[in-house]
Scaffold this motif. Structure first.
Motif, PDB file in Angstrom:
ATOM      1  N   GLY A 185     -15.106 -12.916  -8.105  1.00  0.00           N
ATOM      2  CA  GLY A 185     -14.868 -13.713  -9.568  1.00  0.00           C
ATOM      3  C   GLY A 185     -12.797 -14.035  -9.872  1.00  0.00           C
ATOM      4  N   SER A 186     -12.643 -12.747  -9.789  1.00  0.00           N
ATOM      5  CA  SER A 186     -10.740 -12.713 -10.214  1.00  0.00           C
ATOM      6  C   SER A 186     -10.172 -13.413  -9.123  1.00  0.00           C
ATOM      7  N   PRO A 187      -9.029 -13.809 -10.254  1.00  0.00           N
ATOM      8  CA  PRO A 187      -7.944 -15.139  -9.285  1.00  0.00           C
ATOM      9  C   PRO A 187      -6.489 -13.688  -8.641  1.00  0.00           C
ATOM     10  N   CYS A 188      -6.742 -14.286  -7.725  1.00  0.00           N
ATOM     11  CA  CYS A 188      -5.474 -13.580  -6.797  1.00  0.00           C
ATOM     12  C   CYS A 188      -4.774 -14.728  -6.296  1.00  0.00           C
ATOM     13  N   THR A 189      -3.350 -13.807  -6.470  1.00  0.00           N
ATOM     14  CA  THR A 189      -2.380 -14.995  -5.479  1.00  0.00           C
ATOM     15  C   THR A 189      -1.801 -13.965  -4.192  1.00  0.00           C
ATOM     16  N   VAL A 190      -1.536 -14.734  -2.779  1.00  0.00           N
ATOM     17  CA  VAL A 190      -0.965 -14.089  -1.957  1.00  0.00           C
ATOM     18  C   VAL A 190       0.763 -14.565  -1.792  1.00  0.00           C
ATOM     19  N   GLU A 191       1.445 -13.635  -2.146  1.00  0.00           N
ATOM     20  CA  GLU A 191       2.759 -13.544  -1.319  1.00  0.00           C
ATOM     21  C   GLU A 191       3.072 -13.300   0.452  1.00  0.00           C
ATOM     22  N   PRO A 192       3.030 -14.838   0.615  1.00  0.00           N
ATOM     23  CA  PRO A 192       3.395 -14.878   2.195  1.00  0.00           C
ATOM     24  C   PRO A 192       4.738 -14.450   2.885  1.00  0.00           C
ATOM     25  N   GLY A 193       4.804 -12.925   4.024  1.00  0.00           N
ATOM     26  CA  GLY A 193       6.087 -13.184   5.020  1.00  0.00           C
ATOM     27  C   GLY A 193       6.819 -14.014   5.471  1.00  0.00           C
ATOM     28  N   ARG A 194       7.261 -14.046   6.297  1.00  0.00           N
ATOM     29  CA  ARG A 194       8.370 -15.172   7.015  1.00  0.00           C
ATOM     30  C   ARG A 194       7.358 -15.299   8.055  1.00  0.00           C
ATOM     31  N   ASP A 195       6.573 -14.885   8.316  1.00  0.00           N
ATOM     32  CA  ASP A 195       6.193 -14.918   9.850  1.00  0.00           C
ATOM     33  C   ASP A 195       4.569 -15.301   9.226  1.00  0.00           C
ATOM     34  N   GLY A 196       4.248 -16.263   8.216  1.00  0.00           N
ATOM     35  CA  GLY A 196       2.977 -16.731   7.684  1.00  0.00           C
ATOM     36  C   GLY A 196       1.915 -15.741   7.344  1.00  0.00           C
ATOM     37  N   ARG A 197       1.993 -14.379   7.059  1.00  0.00           N
ATOM     38  CA  ARG A 197       1.158 -13.344   7.455  1.00  0.00           C
ATOM     39  C   ARG A 197       1.324 -12.714   5.706  1.00  0.00           C
ATOM     40  N   LEU A 198       0.190 -12.205   5.520  1.00  0.00           N
ATOM     41  CA  LEU A 198       0.301 -12.080   3.957  1.00  0.00           C
ATOM     42  C   LEU A 198       0.679 -10.771   3.402  1.00  0.00           C
ATOM     43  N   ARG A 199       1.671 -10.429   2.560  1.00  0.00           N
ATOM     44  CA  ARG A 199       2.731  -9.399   1.986  1.00  0.00           C
ATOM     45  C   ARG A 199       2.046  -8.759   1.421  1.00  0.00           C
ATOM     46  N   ARG A 200       1.863  -9.599   0.135  1.00  0.00           N
ATOM     47  CA  ARG A 200       1.323  -8.749  -0.878  1.00  0.00           C
ATOM     48  C   ARG A 200       0.232  -9.490  -1.409  1.00  0.00           C
ATOM     49  N   LEU A 201      -0.365  -9.374  -2.167  1.00  0.00           N
ATOM     50  CA  LEU A 201      -2.006  -9.253  -3.079  1.00  0.00           C
ATOM     51  C   LEU A 201      -1.946  -8.843  -4.383  1.00  0.00           C
ATOM     52  N   LEU A 202      -1.470 -10.424  -4.901  1.00  0.00           N
ATOM     53  CA  LEU A 202      -1.558  -9.692  -6.597  1.00  0.00           C
ATOM     54  C   LEU A 202      -2.882 -10.438  -7.573  1.00  0.00           C
ATOM     55  N   ASP A 203      -3.055  -9.620  -8.564  1.00  0.00           N
ATOM     56  CA  ASP A 203      -3.729  -9.980  -9.614  1.00  0.00           C
ATOM     57  C   ASP A 203      -3.372 -10.739 -10.587  1.00  0.00           C
ATOM     58  N   ALA A 204      -4.503 -11.673 -11.444  1.00  0.00           N
ATOM     59  CA  ALA A 204      -4.068 -11.875 -12.505  1.00  0.00           C
ATOM     60  C   ALA A 204      -2.778 -11.949 -13.316  1.00  0.00           C
ATOM     61  N   HIS A 205      -2.758 -10.146 -13.481  1.00  0.00           N
ATOM     62  CA  HIS A 205      -1.951  -9.650 -14.606  1.00  0.00           C
ATOM     63  C   HIS A 205      -0.332  -9.516 -13.284  1.00  0.00           C
ATOM     64  N   GLY A 206      -0.154  -9.332 -12.288  1.00  0.00           N
ATOM     65  CA  GLY A 206       0.960  -9.484 -11.655  1.00  0.00           C
ATOM     66  C   GLY A 206       1.073  -8.170 -10.518  1.00  0.00           C
ATOM     67  N   ALA A 207      -0.321  -7.766 -11.178  1.00  0.00           N
ATOM     68  CA  ALA A 207      -0.098  -6.005 -10.597  1.00  0.00           C
ATOM     69  C   ALA A 207      -0.580  -6.376  -8.996  1.00  0.00           C
ATOM     70  N   VAL A 208      -0.337  -5.067  -7.655  1.00  0.00           N
ATOM     71  CA  VAL A 208       0.108  -5.097  -6.689  1.00  0.00           C
ATOM     72  C   VAL A 208      -1.820  -4.603  -6.260  1.00  0.00           C
ATOM     73  N   LEU A 209      -2.434  -5.099  -5.936  1.00  0.00           N
ATOM     74  CA  LEU A 209      -3.355  -4.673  -4.895  1.00  0.00           C
ATOM     75  C   LEU A 209      -2.992  -3.956  -3.002  1.00  0.00           C
ATOM     76  N   ILE A 210      -2.056  -5.068  -3.237  1.00  0.00           N
ATOM     77  CA  ILE A 210      -1.895  -4.683  -1.563  1.00  0.00           C
ATOM     78  C   ILE A 210      -0.411  -4.814  -1.370  1.00  0.00           C
ATOM     79  N   ALA A 211       0.420  -4.465  -0.230  1.00  0.00           N
ATOM     80  CA  ALA A 211       1.328  -4.507  -0.127  1.00  0.00           C
ATOM     81  C   ALA A 211       1.987  -3.934   1.165  1.00  0.00           C
ATOM     82  N   VAL A 212       2.065  -5.212   2.202  1.00  0.00           N
ATOM     83  CA  VAL A 212       2.242  -4.677   3.651  1.00  0.00           C
ATOM     84  C   VAL A 212       3.308  -5.083   4.134  1.00  0.00           C
ATOM     85  N   GLU A 213       3.837  -3.072   4.519  1.00  0.00           N
ATOM     86  CA  GLU A 213       5.121  -3.313   4.175  1.00  0.00           C
ATOM     87  C   GLU A 213       5.809  -3.434   6.375  1.00  0.00           C
ATOM     88  N   ASP A 214       5.335  -3.337   6.846  1.00  0.00           N
ATOM     89  CA  ASP A 214       4.948  -3.842   8.177  1.00  0.00           C
ATOM     90  C   ASP A 214       3.109  -4.256   9.525  1.00  0.00           C
TER      91      ASP A 214
END
Length: 218
Positions: A185-214
């Motif tokens: 029920g909480s809106p989040c936003t994906v920041e994709p990498g150049r390969d089209g895969r998820l690099r970061r998932l941010l919650d509605a306040h901009g906090a990082v839920l997951i950041a994939v380094e590799d």
């Protein structure tokens, strides 16, 4: 002709409704993860390819910062469980290794053991509280950010039922359409990498839920 078109249309709807599968090969990710109810911390995850030895399911090897016991009604989880998933990343079984917390399939649901501490001081001891959880297979709600990272693709859309297997939260849904994600029920936003895969998932306040380094998939 009308009946044929109707059947074809229904067939297309059924195909579209099929839940997506994660990439079939081995997936390995590491970075930072804040599981639902947990503190942000480093994680490493390796999702193995489907294995006949596990009934065609996939083993997830995970090292992470587990949710705090106070967010799980006192349940204690280890930081390095073995987690068995199906091809849609629904939980099949959870092996707490040296811990007592476990999930195993039973009938049309799950059998859950939650490790909690009873007593205080020198009288304190770990015990396993058992319960049955009915319902279809589902994602683990606490690991939802990690599971989204493993399955999300820029051109895709999906909706997954989630269950808080070791905590008190009600069943919820995780869904996404493009970069827009709804997490219980909480809106989040994906920041994709150049390969089209998820690099970061941010919650509605901009906090990082997951950041994939590799991310590596053979």
């Amino acid at each position: 002709m009308g009946r044929l078109l109707l059947l074809l249309t229904l067939g297309l709807v059924l195909i579209a409704a099929e839940p997506p599968e994660a990439a079939p090969g081995q997936i390995e990710l590491h970075g930072t993860l804040r599981s639902i109810g947990g503190e942000a911390g480093r994680f490493w995850a390796r999702l193995l390819a489907p294995d006949k030895a596990y009934g065609g399911h996939r083993m997830l090897q995970l090292v992470y910062e587990p949710p705090r016991p106070e967010s799980l009604a006192g349940t204690i989880l280890v930081d390095c469980p073995y987690v068995l998933l199906d091809r849609q990343l629904n939980l099949v079984a959870w092996n707490g290794r040296q811990g007592l917390s476990q999930v195993t399939p039973r009938g049309d649901g799950y059998h859950v053991v939650r490790e909690v501490t009873e007593g205080e001081g020198v009288a304190a001891q770990a015990v396993g509280r058992e319960s049955d959880l009915p319902g279809p297979r589902a994602w683990d709600l606490r690991l939802a950010p990690l599971l989204v990272a493993m399955q999300w693709r820029a051109e895709g859309a999906a909706s997954r039922r989630c269950v808080d297997f070791f905590g008190p939260l009600p069943p919820a849904t995780v869904s996404w359409q493009g970069t827009a994600v709804s997490l219980a029920g909480s809106p989040c936003t994906v920041e994709p990498g150049r390969d089209g895969r998820l690099r970061r998932l941010l919650d509605a306040h901009g906090a990082v839920l997951i950041a994939v380094e590799d991310a590596a998939t053979p």
